[in-house]
Design a protein around this motif. Structure first.
Motif, short mmCIF file in Angstrom:
data_model
loop_
_atom_site.label_atom_id
_atom_site.label_comp_id
_atom_site.label_asym_id
_atom_site.label_seq_id
_atom_site.Cartn_x
_atom_site.Cartn_y
_atom_site.Cartn_z
N ARG A 7 -38.11 69.19 39.04
CA ARG A 7 -38.41 69.44 40.46
C ARG A 7 -37.03 69.27 41.16
N ALA A 8 -36.41 68.11 40.97
CA ALA A 8 -35.17 67.74 41.83
C ALA A 8 -34.23 69.03 41.49
N ALA A 9 -33.92 69.34 40.29
CA ALA A 9 -32.99 70.27 40.10
C ALA A 9 -33.40 71.75 40.91
N TRP A 10 -34.29 72.23 40.72
CA TRP A 10 -34.80 73.52 41.55
C TRP A 10 -34.42 73.15 43.03
N ALA A 11 -35.05 71.96 43.72
CA ALA A 11 -34.87 71.84 44.89
C ALA A 11 -33.37 71.76 45.41
N VAL A 12 -32.46 71.26 44.54
CA VAL A 12 -31.18 70.95 44.80
C VAL A 12 -30.76 72.37 44.88
N ALA A 13 -30.82 72.99 43.79
CA ALA A 13 -30.42 74.45 43.63
C ALA A 13 -30.58 75.38 44.54
N ARG A 14 -31.70 75.52 44.83
CA ARG A 14 -32.04 76.34 46.17
C ARG A 14 -31.59 76.06 47.22
N ARG A 15 -31.38 74.80 47.85
CA ARG A 15 -30.69 74.36 49.00
C ARG A 15 -29.35 74.73 49.05
N MET A 16 -28.78 74.53 47.85
CA MET A 16 -27.20 74.60 47.91
C MET A 16 -27.06 76.12 47.87
N ASP A 17 -27.79 76.97 47.18
CA ASP A 17 -27.51 78.44 47.34
C ASP A 17 -27.81 78.97 48.82
N GLU A 18 -28.65 78.52 49.44
CA GLU A 18 -28.74 78.74 50.82
C GLU A 18 -27.61 78.45 51.73
N LEU A 19 -27.18 77.16 51.50
CA LEU A 19 -25.83 76.73 52.19
C LEU A 19 -24.74 77.61 51.72
N LEU A 20 -24.42 77.85 50.58
CA LEU A 20 -23.37 78.37 50.17
C LEU A 20 -23.30 80.06 50.64
N THR A 21 -24.48 80.49 50.55
CA THR A 21 -24.55 81.70 51.11
C THR A 21 -24.38 81.91 52.58
N LYS A 22 -25.04 81.03 53.17
CA LYS A 22 -24.65 80.93 54.72
C LYS A 22 -23.14 80.74 54.94
N ALA A 23 -22.48 79.95 54.24
CA ALA A 23 -21.02 79.82 54.34
C ALA A 23 -20.36 80.88 54.02
N GLU A 24 -20.74 81.88 53.14
CA GLU A 24 -19.91 83.01 52.67
C GLU A 24 -20.01 84.08 53.54
N ALA A 25 -21.20 84.32 54.24
CA ALA A 25 -21.21 85.28 55.09
C ALA A 25 -20.17 85.63 56.05
N PRO A 26 -19.78 84.56 56.99
CA PRO A 26 -18.61 84.86 57.79
C PRO A 26 -17.33 85.31 57.17
N ALA A 27 -17.14 84.73 55.88
CA ALA A 27 -15.82 85.11 54.94
C ALA A 27 -15.97 86.63 54.51
N VAL A 28 -17.05 87.26 54.55
CA VAL A 28 -17.26 88.34 53.98
C VAL A 28 -17.18 89.48 54.97
N ALA A 29 -17.87 89.11 56.23
CA ALA A 29 -17.66 89.76 57.35
C ALA A 29 -16.28 89.95 57.74
#
Length: 313
Positions: free
Chosen positions: A284-306
């Motif tokens: 449970r903890a691994a999935w919760a952490v992984a999903r939230r980290m993916d969300e934050l990293l994807t959000k941080a990546e978007a400006p760099a890609v743009a």
């Protein structure tokens, strides 16, 4: 985004992250600080075990870091202020371990009430039943909610105290836990479950002044950092019989050495930080952490890609 994983995780979680980011799994770096530092400059995310301290030194070595994940319980080795200064977000699961922690505290309470006897009305040494007990919850955590649902089935009464929550907060009523002052919690509780998250301001909170009000023959189950207790006061309360037994899920190195108050203390049970660690809670903890980290990293990546797309246009 580059993600370095030092914490052992379920293979399905690693595969899921690997489809979204450049993931390197290197648990051996947790035992090699120099090699770890060399790996940090290109990393945007880290998943670290509690054995790796997160401080200014580590964060300074990782200038691109955006997020740190912690699957295992406890944040004593994380400098929260340093993370804030370096604009790095710490990701943990707030509820993944609740069931495991509640079961641990329930098991500890049942064990001590039955295994450590008291004198009955007939003069015989006998165990006690949880169903005739009052259980005090020190700290309102997700595990408290689970306990508040389970304990009434035994017939136990539940009360609670949390220094960060006023008695008028809706959460008390939502979780069906009557709030009481700390002194009243100690005076009423046959079983005291200490799960208050530890912060330096709580160091020694459970000292002579508080433990002196413990109900006679009280048993204590503690998940919190042992620094919450004054060990001199705890030893004195146990020797006097006011606290009949205590079960703690880890203590600091040296706490039980021959020159310390709790050395050789009868009815003191120590476990090596196992309360929150079960097969189910880890997943449970691994999935919760992984999903939230993916969300934050994807959000941080978007400006760099743009920005890269604009520069290439």
């Amino acid at each position: 985004m580059n993600l370095l994983v030092l914490e052992p995780l379920d293979s399905e979680v690693i595969e899921w992250l690997g489809r979204r980011h450049a993931v390197r799994v290197a648990p051996e770096l947790a035992r090699d600080p120099a090699a770890l530092r060399e790996s940090l400059p290109q990393m945007h995310g880290l998943i670290l075990p509690p054995t790796v301290a997160v401080d200014h030194s580590l964060l300074k070595a990782a200038p691109r870091l955006r997020v740190i994940g912690r699957v295992s319980a406890g944040i004593e080795t994380v400098d929260i202020e340093a993370c804030r200064m370096h604009e790095v977000e710490l990701v943990r699961s707030g509820t993944a371990t609740a069931q495991a922690e509640a079961e641990y505290m329930l098991g500890g309470a049942l064990n001590m009430l039955r295994r450590v006897p008291v004198y009955g009305a007939d003069g015989l040494l006998v165990g006690r039943e949880l169903g005739q007990s009052t259980v005090g919850l020190l700290g309102l955590t997700p595990a408290s909610k689970v306990l508040a649902q389970i304990l009434p089935a035994f017939g136990a009464k539940v009360v609670g105290y949390d220094p960060s929550l006023h008695e008028s907060e809706d959460l008390w009523q939502q979780w069906n836990i009557p709030p009481v002052p700390l002194r009243s919690l100690m005076e009423q509780s046959d079983v005291l479950c200490v799960q208050l998250p530890y912060y330096p301001r709580y160091k020694g909170l459970l000292g002579h002044r508080v433990l002196g009000h413990a109900k006679a023959n009280q048993v204590v189950v503690a998940l919190t950092h042992c620094a919450m207790f004054d060990d001199v006061a705890l030893a004195g309360a146990m020797r006097s019989g006011r606290i009949l037994a205590a079960w703690m899920d880890s203590v600091e190195p040296g706490w039980l050495e021959p020159d310390r108050p709790l050395h050789g203390m009868p009815n003191l049970q120590i476990t090596p930080r196992v309360a929150s660690t079960t097969r189910e809670s880890r997943v449970r903890a691994a999935w919760a952490v992984a999903r939230r980290m993916d969300e934050l990293l994807t959000k941080a990546e978007a400006p760099a890609v743009a920005a890269a797309e604009r520069s290439g246009a």
